[in-house]
Every structure is written in structure tokens, then in C-alpha cells.
Design a protein around this motif. Sequence first.
Motif, short mmCIF file in Angstrom:
data_model
loop_
_atom_site.label_atom_id
_atom_site.label_comp_id
_atom_site.label_asym_id
_atom_site.label_seq_id
_atom_site.Cartn_x
_atom_site.Cartn_y
_atom_site.Cartn_z
N ILE A 275 14.01 19.28 13.12
CA ILE A 275 12.87 19.81 12.37
C ILE A 275 11.64 18.98 12.74
CG2 ILE A 275 11.90 20.19 10.07
CD1 ILE A 275 14.79 20.38 9.04
N LYS A 276 10.59 19.65 13.18
CA LYS A 276 9.35 18.96 13.55
C LYS A 276 8.59 18.54 12.30
CE LYS A 276 8.45 18.71 18.06
NZ LYS A 276 7.99 17.44 18.70
N VAL A 277 8.10 17.32 12.29
CA VAL A 277 7.26 16.84 11.19
C VAL A 277 6.05 16.12 11.75
CG1 VAL A 277 9.04 16.65 9.40
CG2 VAL A 277 8.68 14.76 10.99
N ASP A 278 4.96 16.19 11.03
CA ASP A 278 3.73 15.50 11.40
C ASP A 278 3.31 14.65 10.22
OD1 ASP A 278 1.24 14.65 12.18
OD2 ASP A 278 0.27 16.58 11.87
N VAL A 279 3.68 13.37 10.25
CA VAL A 279 3.41 12.50 9.11
C VAL A 279 2.75 11.21 9.58
CG1 VAL A 279 5.29 13.35 7.66
CG2 VAL A 279 5.71 11.47 9.22
N ARG A 280 1.89 10.69 8.72
CA ARG A 280 1.37 9.33 8.93
C ARG A 280 2.25 8.40 8.11
NH1 ARG A 280 -4.73 7.02 7.69
NH2 ARG A 280 -4.52 5.14 8.96
N VAL A 281 2.71 7.34 8.73
CA VAL A 281 3.62 6.41 8.06
C VAL A 281 2.88 5.12 7.71
CG1 VAL A 281 5.75 5.07 8.23
CG2 VAL A 281 5.62 7.36 9.26
N ILE A 282 2.94 4.77 6.43
CA ILE A 282 2.44 3.49 5.95
C ILE A 282 3.61 2.78 5.30
CG2 ILE A 282 0.81 2.30 4.43
CD1 ILE A 282 -0.98 4.77 4.61
N ALA A 283 3.91 1.58 5.75
CA ALA A 283 5.05 0.83 5.20
C ALA A 283 4.55 -0.43 4.51
CB ALA A 283 6.03 0.46 6.33
N ALA A 284 5.39 -0.95 3.63
CA ALA A 284 5.02 -2.17 2.89
C ALA A 284 6.26 -2.99 2.60
CB ALA A 284 4.30 -1.82 1.59
N LEU A 306 5.63 -0.06 13.45
CA LEU A 306 4.91 0.05 12.17
C LEU A 306 3.67 -0.82 12.12
CD1 LEU A 306 7.96 -0.07 9.73
CD2 LEU A 306 6.53 1.93 10.20
N ASN A 307 3.73 -1.96 12.79
CA ASN A 307 2.69 -2.97 12.64
C ASN A 307 1.49 -2.72 13.56
OD1 ASN A 307 1.79 -5.33 11.33
ND2 ASN A 307 2.38 -6.59 13.08
N VAL A 308 1.07 -1.46 13.63
CA VAL A 308 -0.11 -1.13 14.45
C VAL A 308 -1.36 -1.72 13.80
CG1 VAL A 308 -1.52 0.75 15.39
CG2 VAL A 308 0.98 1.00 15.25
N ILE A 309 -1.52 -1.47 12.49
CA ILE A 309 -2.62 -2.04 11.72
C ILE A 309 -2.02 -2.86 10.58
CG2 ILE A 309 -4.71 -1.60 10.41
CD1 ILE A 309 -4.99 -0.72 13.25
N PRO A 310 -2.09 -4.18 10.65
CA PRO A 310 -1.52 -5.00 9.57
C PRO A 310 -2.54 -5.26 8.45
CG PRO A 310 -2.15 -6.40 11.42
CD PRO A 310 -2.51 -4.99 11.81
N PHE A 311 -2.04 -5.22 7.23
CA PHE A 311 -2.82 -5.60 6.05
C PHE A 311 -2.06 -6.71 5.33
CE2 PHE A 311 -4.42 -1.38 6.82
CZ PHE A 311 -5.75 -1.41 6.40
N MET A 312 -2.73 -7.80 5.04
CA MET A 312 -2.11 -8.91 4.30
C MET A 312 -2.84 -9.05 2.97
SD MET A 312 0.09 -11.53 4.22
CE MET A 312 0.47 -12.06 5.90
N LEU A 313 -2.14 -8.73 1.87
CA LEU A 313 -2.77 -8.79 0.56
C LEU A 313 -2.61 -10.18 -0.06
CD1 LEU A 313 -1.86 -5.37 -1.08
CD2 LEU A 313 -4.01 -6.09 -0.07
N PRO A 314 -3.69 -10.78 -0.50
CA PRO A 314 -3.60 -12.13 -1.10
C PRO A 314 -3.01 -12.06 -2.50
CG PRO A 314 -5.84 -11.32 -1.29
CD PRO A 314 -5.09 -10.28 -0.50
N PRO A 315 -2.30 -13.10 -2.94
CA PRO A 315 -1.84 -13.15 -4.33
C PRO A 315 -3.03 -13.34 -5.26
CG PRO A 315 -1.35 -15.21 -3.21
CD PRO A 315 -1.86 -14.27 -2.16
N LEU A 316 -2.87 -12.93 -6.50
CA LEU A 316 -3.97 -12.99 -7.46
C LEU A 316 -4.46 -14.42 -7.68
CD1 LEU A 316 -5.77 -11.39 -9.37
CD2 LEU A 316 -3.98 -11.53 -11.11
#
Length: 466
Positions: A275-284, A306-316
Motif C-alpha cells: 500500500i502506497k503512503v505519503d507521510v512526513r515522519v517526525i520522531a522523538a 530520521l535525524n535529517v533535522i535534529p531538535f534538542m529541547l532544553p529541560p525547564l
Amino acid sequence: MADTQAKPLALIIDDERSICESLSGVLTDEGWHAKVAFSGPAGIQIFKKASPDVVFVDVWMPQMDGIETLQRLKELDDTVPVIVMSGHGNIETAVKATKGGALNFLEKPLSLENILPLLNHALSLRQKSKSNTLITPTIDKAHSLMGECPQIADIRSQILKVAPRDAWALITGENGTGKEVVARALHAESQRADKPFIAVNCAAIPENLIESELFGHVKGAFTNAISHKVGKFELANKGTIFLDEIADMSLKTQAKVLRILESQELQRVGDTQDIKVDVRVIAATNKDLVHAIEAGQFREDLFYRLNVIPFMLPPLRERGNDVLLLLDFFSKKTSLNMGEPEKSFSGEAKEAFKRYEWPGNVRELRNLVERLYILVSENLVQLNHLPPSIQSSEDFGEWAQSGDTSGTGTTLRDARSEFERIFILQKLKEHNWNISKTAESIGLERSNLHRKLKLYKIDSKQSKNQ
């Protein structure tokens, strides 16, 4: 026409025409306007265009059953009350419907005395949600990008640059830092914004069910597979799928996800058709994937996919005055949701909020604000209203000002850690090394206290015997 528009709108999704006719007749007599659909997909299309005030959906339907239809409706707008109906009701189905977000579960034949009170309740909920939507859109939008610290400003800028590019992204950070908020912002600013955003918590799905959840299954693929099931990847077609806690996937499932990323094709469990699918994948994930790769627990090829664009979220705890910005935001939002006067916070309470380490991050702060609105009757929240663990963070300031900084390390974080270690040791001694009593006295979950004992290398059993 004007009168019709003023009436509340109900959508009935049922493949039995007789049910649709009789229920719509009842609704019309009660001053409602009713639309009907004879399948799940048809109902979803009407739902998108009509924005009903309540939906009735049957469980047993061809093409797409009622539970899947409920799921799709909630993904489109989770504020619309949905009432699930079935002529073959059982406890398992009712539990599934309730967990899926249904307002209630009705057995057929429908009883008028059950429908009318439920209609009034559903309409009241719908009107309240519409009111909040009119009042708070700017607040909700602000929350998705809220923060003045440099790290959050960079992430905000990065989202605006990356979102339209359709590139895959990997978001890392501690639990409660807002990884799903960033994922939703990426979707909202993308060219797929009008298509589905499907969030999957990989850690919450049992290993034996995750493939069925992600890829779907065909009837008879395994025991209890009594009908075809559309998987999350298919539901996200043309849109975005958010794979949260992806490090908790088994290596086998990781391999299948990698195949979909490379070929944009999937097979339902028990099927041989692609089955063909067209999805953007964002992982965390909240885990160190490089370490997981070295330990053989995560596929290196999937990581690089997955790590094409990395985001690093800082702790509060590293976001400075953002704590007070978020405190103000959550206070306003909780006030609106509960219909209560907005609370203010004393200077001492705010200082304690700023000093506290927030191991649960933004989620912990949000939950605490809701708790304070429920438990504190006064409009001014004082230091003594806060949990002991946050009150004790005030003691850190007094301790630091005393000048006794021996053994506290070279950085502020080292000093905080040393104070916390000493504080925990002191409380353990006060409670005769009883873990449960100590955790309760300082406002920590028992599991969190065990985590801190391990972090600070405190052996409670050994210490008790000394």
C-alpha cells in the motif's frame, strides 16, 4: 434557513437506514438539525465540512468500523462529543469506545429517556469548548512557541525554516519538555497542515500489537482480528505521523518502519499487498540514541534516516525566566477551563518556582498549576501552598546565602545537586530511612526518590545499618 442555522447540528453515522431515520426524527422533534451518513468515510467527509455539535456513530459498519471512525473524528476535532452505539454491546467494546474519547456508549434499541439528557450534556460541553476556542486562540498559539530563552528562540526560528521543507525530524529531550508541541508546530507550519496529524506513543503500545497499530491488519491475520484495521501510517497519508518514544520500538518493528521510510510502501499484518503512503515522519525520544545504537538496541540506519533535522529541547531548569512565563500561561488557561478567577502567585512562591529543578519539566509545571487551582481556595498562592519539594528549593537560597559552600562544586548546578543530596540524606534520617515516608514528606513519587538515591549514590539499606 436562518432558523435551521441557529439549531444545533447532529451527525448520525450508521449503515442501518432505519436507525438514521428514527434517530434524526427524534432529534428534529427536539429542535436539532440532523445529517446522516451510511459509512465511516462518508461521515468523516460530512464532519469536515459541517462541524457538528454532536456525533452518533455505530460500532459495526463495513469499510471502517465505529471505533476507527471515532478515532478519525477525534483526530480532526477532539472537542466534538461523540456517542457510540451498538446493537451487540459488550464491556470490551464500551471500554474501547470510552478510551477512544467517546462521551458515552448506548446500546440499541435506543431509549429516548437515555438520549435526551445525553444530548443536553453534549451540547453544553460543545458550547463551552466553542467559547474557550473564541477566547484562547492566541494563548494556545503562543504556547506552541512560548519562551524567551535563547534555546527556545532558536527552536522557534528552526521550526519556521524547516516546516515547509517536508524533511523528517528527530526531537530529543527529557520527558515533559514539549516534544509533541514542537512536532505539532512543524505540522501546523507545513504544507500538510490541512491533512491528518497522527501521534503514536510507541512506549504505550504492547509489543505484540504495535505492528497492527502502525501498519494495520487484515481480517483473520491473528486471533481476535475480526475485521480489517487501518494502521496509523495509512491514517496519516498525505499528512504527518509523530512517533513518540521511538527508542522503545523493538528492532523488528524498527526494520519495518525503515522499509516504509525508504519505499513509502507498507503491508498490513497478514496481507501481501503493498500500500502506497505519503507521510512526513517526525520522531522523538528521551533516550540517548547514540548510546542505544552502541548497546545494540537501536538501528543505526534508522537513526540516520530520521535525524535529517535534529531538535534538542532544553529541560525547564535551564530556561531561566521561562518558568514564570509558563506559570502565567498555565494559570490563565486553567482559569478559563475551570471557569474560576485567575490566581496570582506571591514573590516567595515565584522564587521557589524559579529555584526548583523541575524533573518533570513543563508537564510537571502544568499539572501543578491545575492542582493548585483545585486545592487552594485563596486567589493568592503562597509559598506554604506549594508541595514540600518545591518549598525546600527556597531553603537552597538561604543555605547558599549562609556562605557555607564547602564541597558544592564549581557551578550552580553542582551546588544545587549537593544541596539536594544533603537534603535527601537529612530527610531519610528524620524518617528512619523509610523510603515511602521520606518520599511523601518531600512531595516526591517513591520511584523518583529511588532515582535520586541512585543518582547521588545513596545506599539507604547500608546507611540504615550504620
